[in-house]
Design a protein around this motif. Structure first.
Motif, short mmCIF file in Angstrom:
data_model
loop_
_atom_site.label_atom_id
_atom_site.label_comp_id
_atom_site.label_asym_id
_atom_site.label_seq_id
_atom_site.Cartn_x
_atom_site.Cartn_y
_atom_site.Cartn_z
N ALA A 17 0.84 -1.19 0.00
CA ALA A 17 0.00 0.00 0.00
C ALA A 17 0.88 1.24 0.00
N THR A 18 0.56 2.18 -0.85
CA THR A 18 1.36 3.39 -0.97
C THR A 18 0.41 4.58 -1.08
N PRO A 19 0.83 5.75 -0.62
CA PRO A 19 -0.12 6.86 -0.67
C PRO A 19 -0.39 7.37 -2.08
N ARG A 20 0.47 7.08 -3.06
CA ARG A 20 0.33 7.77 -4.35
C ARG A 20 0.12 6.83 -5.52
N THR A 21 -0.80 7.23 -6.39
CA THR A 21 -1.07 6.48 -7.60
C THR A 21 0.19 6.32 -8.45
N ASP A 22 1.00 7.38 -8.54
CA ASP A 22 2.23 7.32 -9.35
C ASP A 22 3.10 6.16 -8.91
N VAL A 23 3.16 5.91 -7.60
CA VAL A 23 4.01 4.84 -7.09
C VAL A 23 3.41 3.47 -7.45
N ASP A 54 5.01 7.86 6.15
CA ASP A 54 5.07 9.19 6.77
C ASP A 54 4.51 10.25 5.84
N ALA A 55 4.07 9.85 4.63
CA ALA A 55 3.66 10.85 3.63
C ALA A 55 2.18 11.17 3.75
N PHE A 56 1.84 12.37 3.33
CA PHE A 56 0.45 12.75 3.18
C PHE A 56 -0.18 11.85 2.13
N PRO A 57 -1.42 11.35 2.25
CA PRO A 57 -2.33 11.64 3.34
C PRO A 57 -2.30 10.62 4.48
N TYR A 58 -1.46 9.57 4.37
CA TYR A 58 -1.50 8.53 5.39
C TYR A 58 -1.21 9.09 6.77
N SER A 59 -0.26 10.04 6.83
CA SER A 59 0.14 10.58 8.12
C SER A 59 -0.94 11.50 8.69
N PHE A 60 -1.90 11.87 7.86
CA PHE A 60 -2.81 12.96 8.17
C PHE A 60 -4.21 12.42 8.43
N ASP A 61 -4.62 11.42 7.66
CA ASP A 61 -5.99 10.92 7.67
C ASP A 61 -6.03 9.64 8.51
N GLY A 62 -6.55 9.74 9.72
CA GLY A 62 -6.56 8.60 10.62
C GLY A 62 -7.30 7.39 10.08
N THR A 63 -8.27 7.61 9.18
CA THR A 63 -9.02 6.45 8.68
C THR A 63 -8.12 5.52 7.87
N LEU A 64 -7.02 6.06 7.30
CA LEU A 64 -6.16 5.21 6.49
C LEU A 64 -5.40 4.22 7.37
N LYS A 65 -4.97 4.68 8.54
CA LYS A 65 -4.32 3.77 9.48
C LYS A 65 -5.28 2.65 9.87
N ASN A 66 -6.53 3.04 10.17
CA ASN A 66 -7.53 2.04 10.54
C ASN A 66 -7.81 1.09 9.38
N ALA A 67 -7.76 1.64 8.15
CA ALA A 67 -8.04 0.80 6.98
C ALA A 67 -6.98 -0.29 6.84
N ALA A 72 11.80 6.44 4.18
CA ALA A 72 13.11 7.07 4.33
C ALA A 72 13.12 8.02 5.51
N THR A 73 11.95 8.38 5.98
CA THR A 73 11.86 9.41 7.02
C THR A 73 10.80 9.01 8.04
N PRO A 74 11.12 8.05 8.92
CA PRO A 74 10.09 7.59 9.86
C PRO A 74 9.67 8.69 10.83
N SER A 75 8.38 8.79 11.08
CA SER A 75 7.87 9.77 12.03
C SER A 75 7.79 9.11 13.40
N PRO A 76 7.67 9.91 14.46
CA PRO A 76 7.57 9.32 15.80
C PRO A 76 6.41 8.32 15.91
N SER A 77 5.30 8.55 15.19
CA SER A 77 4.17 7.63 15.34
C SER A 77 4.48 6.27 14.71
N ILE A 78 5.29 6.27 13.65
CA ILE A 78 5.68 4.98 13.07
C ILE A 78 6.65 4.27 14.02
N MET A 79 7.59 5.03 14.57
CA MET A 79 8.52 4.44 15.53
C MET A 79 7.75 3.78 16.67
N ALA A 80 6.67 4.44 17.11
CA ALA A 80 5.88 3.88 18.19
C ALA A 80 5.17 2.60 17.74
#
Lengths: 461, 209
Positions: free
Chosen positions: A176-182, A239-252, A268-276
């Protein structure tokens, strides 16, 4: 138990692991209701409606798991003659109303397909191979894993091995990736590597994918349409938008995972919430690019009062020189802007240098064409918002940021932008110029992190 | 309050007036609002001269052009069934109907189509605009004009009849619909009302296609 008929198999293959609006199922309604009666298809109400907390009702969309009250709208439903409610959050996938039903497969499971043959014959660097083994171990142990690899470490190749092992065990896997291009970039690479395996590429406008696929490569949003489906989900760029921003995606992601399934975060850039999230799991860090050269370090270039100058219709001298230098040595370049407004003001001024320079932002219709033009050398460079900060690989690319002090250029954005530069083994260097009106702590942190990775990666590779 | 179309902020400058009056809450942000342009031309009623429907309509008004943002709006409203969007044009619609003068009458949907869509898109817009309306008409067959060419549309059999139980329709009426393309729908509806004794019938359509 009834004998399994071919139409049953078709319904099973499509529906197993999915969560689909019942009236949108691509099968005969009579067959569907026969299966609902026999218990092979389960249904959920579209919305969970509760009035526990007065006043008013509270809702949860059973597809996207949205609960924010502002996402729901009530209307006089002319189908049921009552007041019904629907979720506006995931409406682009077909409206889910309180009078709709979501269907999922509860019948006998599909026998796993024959183990695929891994056709990829490239070689992994020792660091890549180590990461591959680490991920496989975490998957075996059933614990989450974080692959923290610098931009250009060759993350896709690292995944081939673990994905192949999972598929060989008859497991179902999602990337799963945040972007269609990927999605569009990964799909052909996995199709080539895994030969016969059916792979669905799902994104907004892709179609639904026929039948069953043991491997699904999808935008994170598409996981709304799955339920207890996957043994492992690789969450790319978590860590990229919108995954980091939209809580429903984490739940999904959690909903799409089978009980006991494993999440693997790749970034490449883990956020504190991913580390947790991976605190009790495994972790692999790759500090070196696959070609072994260090990451280019961004440099700061002051561009005092650039907004005033641009507003008066002039390009700041240093920025002008930077662009001219790229044009005269015909190096492809990206110039990042903090806002569409500022970018569009600059576009005509850049076009007087070279009329083929184009500008792209999230809603430009010709975004893909513009990137293709840059890749083919038909456009010498692009002006862009942060939309192109990830996933782009063009040999010899140079990057500049105008207004690096702006809020949108956080630590991870600057690291990602730097990651576009020097990705190929032939041209591992390159320039990242951060034009600024004052250095922010985010800029400092990004540079410090890149230098730390270069220092730590120096010995081990 | 977020924009119903782009989910961005609608209002950057809260003010006391906005806090105390119901006018202060735009449902669509300025950027999205700017995308909707006024209709470039008004419905040419003279197209219907020489047909049995000539003169059935007193006048016809269309509010907006059928440009990309409007197509996108209609897609989300009618096809994705986002009923919340019934509020987007409430003030424009209310004003146009007030200026036309007369009892508002929505163009009805066939019951089969209504069951599929789960809401009547024109009625919902009138309710959002707080315009009282009279449900006088019903559709005779579930035909969609979208598939027909101009000639077929003009020659189409009657599309509407009065709802049963409704006899006396003297007075002035304003038919309300979403799209004016060739004008077949509103002319058929106007004819039914005029034959039943209506004095004057005009039409307001949201979009001139």
């Amino acid at each position: 138990m009834e004998a399994v008929r071919s139409v049953d198999e078709e319904i099973r293959d499509f529906l197993q692991g999915r969560l689909w609006l019942k009236e949108h199922l691509p099968f005969d309604a009579g067959e569907i209701s026969r299966h609902v009666k026999s218990g092979w298809i389960g249904t959920l109400p579209g919305l969970l409606v509760s009035s526990r907390r007065a006043p008013g009702l509270r809702f949860r969309c059973n597809r996207c798991l949205m609960t924010a009250p502002s996402a729901f709208y009530s209307f006089d439903c002319r189908r049921c003659g009552k007041v019904c409610h629907y979720c506006r959050h995931c409406i682009r996938m077909g409206r889910v109303a309180s009078c709709d039903e979501l269907a999922y497969w509860t019948g006998p499971e599909r026998p796993p397909p024959a183990p695929p043959v891994l056709k990829w014959s490239g070689r992994l660097t020792p660091a890549q191979a180590g990461a591959s083994v680490d991920i496989s171990e975490s998957l075996q142990a059933g614990r989450p894993h974080l692959l923290h690899a610098v931009c250009g470490a060759g993350k896709t190749e690292i995944l081939f091995g673990p994905v192949h092992e999972l598929l060989s065990d008859g497991k179902r896997v999602c990337i799963a990736t945040p972007r269609t291009d990927v999605v569009l970039e990964l799909l052909p690479r996995f199709r080539q590597a895994l030969g016969e395996t059916v792979i669905h590429g799902l994104y907004g406008g892709s179609g639904q994918g026929d039948g069953y696929a043991p491997l699904v490569i999808a935008t994170t949003h598409q996981l709304y349409r799955f339920r207890d489906a996957f043994d492992a989900i690789f969450v790319d760029e978590a860590d990229a938008f919108p995954y980091s921003f939209d809580g429903t995606l984490k739940n999904a992601v959690t909903k799409a995972l089978k009980p006991g399934g494993v999440k693997v975060f790749v970034t490449a850039t883990p956020s504190p919430s991913i580390m947790a999230a991976v605190k009790k799991g495994g972790r692999t860090v790759i500090r070196r690019r696959y070609h072994g050269h260090p990451l280019p370090v961004p440099r700061f270039v002051p561009l005092w009062n650039y907004r005033r100058l641009i507003d008066s219709g002039k390009l700041p001298r240093r920025l002008l020189h930077w662009a001219e230098a790229r044009l005269s040595s015909s190096e492809p370049f990206l110039i990042f802007f903090p806002s569409v407004r500022l970018m569009e003001k600059c576009l005509p001024m850049f076009q007087t240098l070279d009329s083929r320079i184009m500008a792209v932002h999230a809603s430009s219709p010709d975004r893909r064409e513009a990137v293709m033009a840059l890749r083919r050398g038909q456009a010498p460079g692009l002006l862009t918002t942060t939309i192109l900060e990830r996933g782009i690989t063009i040999p010899g690319l140079q990057a500049a940021v105008v207004g690096a002090e702006d809020r949108v250029f956080g630590r991870s954005a600057i690291i990602q932008i730097g990651g576009r530069v020097g990705r190929s083994a032939d041209l591992p260097g390159g320039d990242i110029a951060l034009f600024h009106h004052g250095i922010t702590s985010e800029m400092d942190e990004a540079v410090r992190e890149i230098m730390r990775l270069n220092r730590e990666g120096g010995g081990t590779g | 309050m977020n924009c119903l179309l782009c989910n961005g902020r609608t209002d950057r400058n809260p003010s006391w007036a906005r806090l105390f009056s119901d006018k202060g809450f735009p449902v669509v942000c300025e950027g999205c609002r700017k995308g909707f342009l006024p209709a470039e031309s008004q419905p040419p009623l003279s197209d219907w001269d020489g047909t049995p429907y000539a003169g059935m309509l007193e006048r016809a008004v269309s509010l907006f052009a059928y440009n990309e943002p409007m197509k996108e709006f209609l897609h989300q409203y009618k096809f994705l069934k986002d009923v919340a969007l019934s509020r987007v044009f409430k003030s424009e619609l209310a004003e146009a109907i007030r200026l036309s003068g007369g009892q508002a009458v929505p163009i009805p949907m066939h019951p089969d189509r209504l069951n599929e869509r789960t809401f009547a898109h024109v009625e919902e817009m009138l309710r959002a605009a707080r315009v009282p309306y009279a449900d006088l008409l019903e559709k005779t067959a579930p035909v969609t004009l979208g598939r027909m060419n101009r000639q077929e549309r003009i020659q189409a059999d009657r599309l509407f009849r009065l709802r049963s139980g409704i006899r006396d329709v003297r007075g002035e009426y304003v038919l309300v619909d979403d799209l004016y393309t060739t004008g077949t729908t509103v002319h058929h509806a106007a004819a039914v009302l005029r034959q039943a004794g209506a004095d004057k019938v005009s039409a307001v359509t949201l979009i001139r296609a």
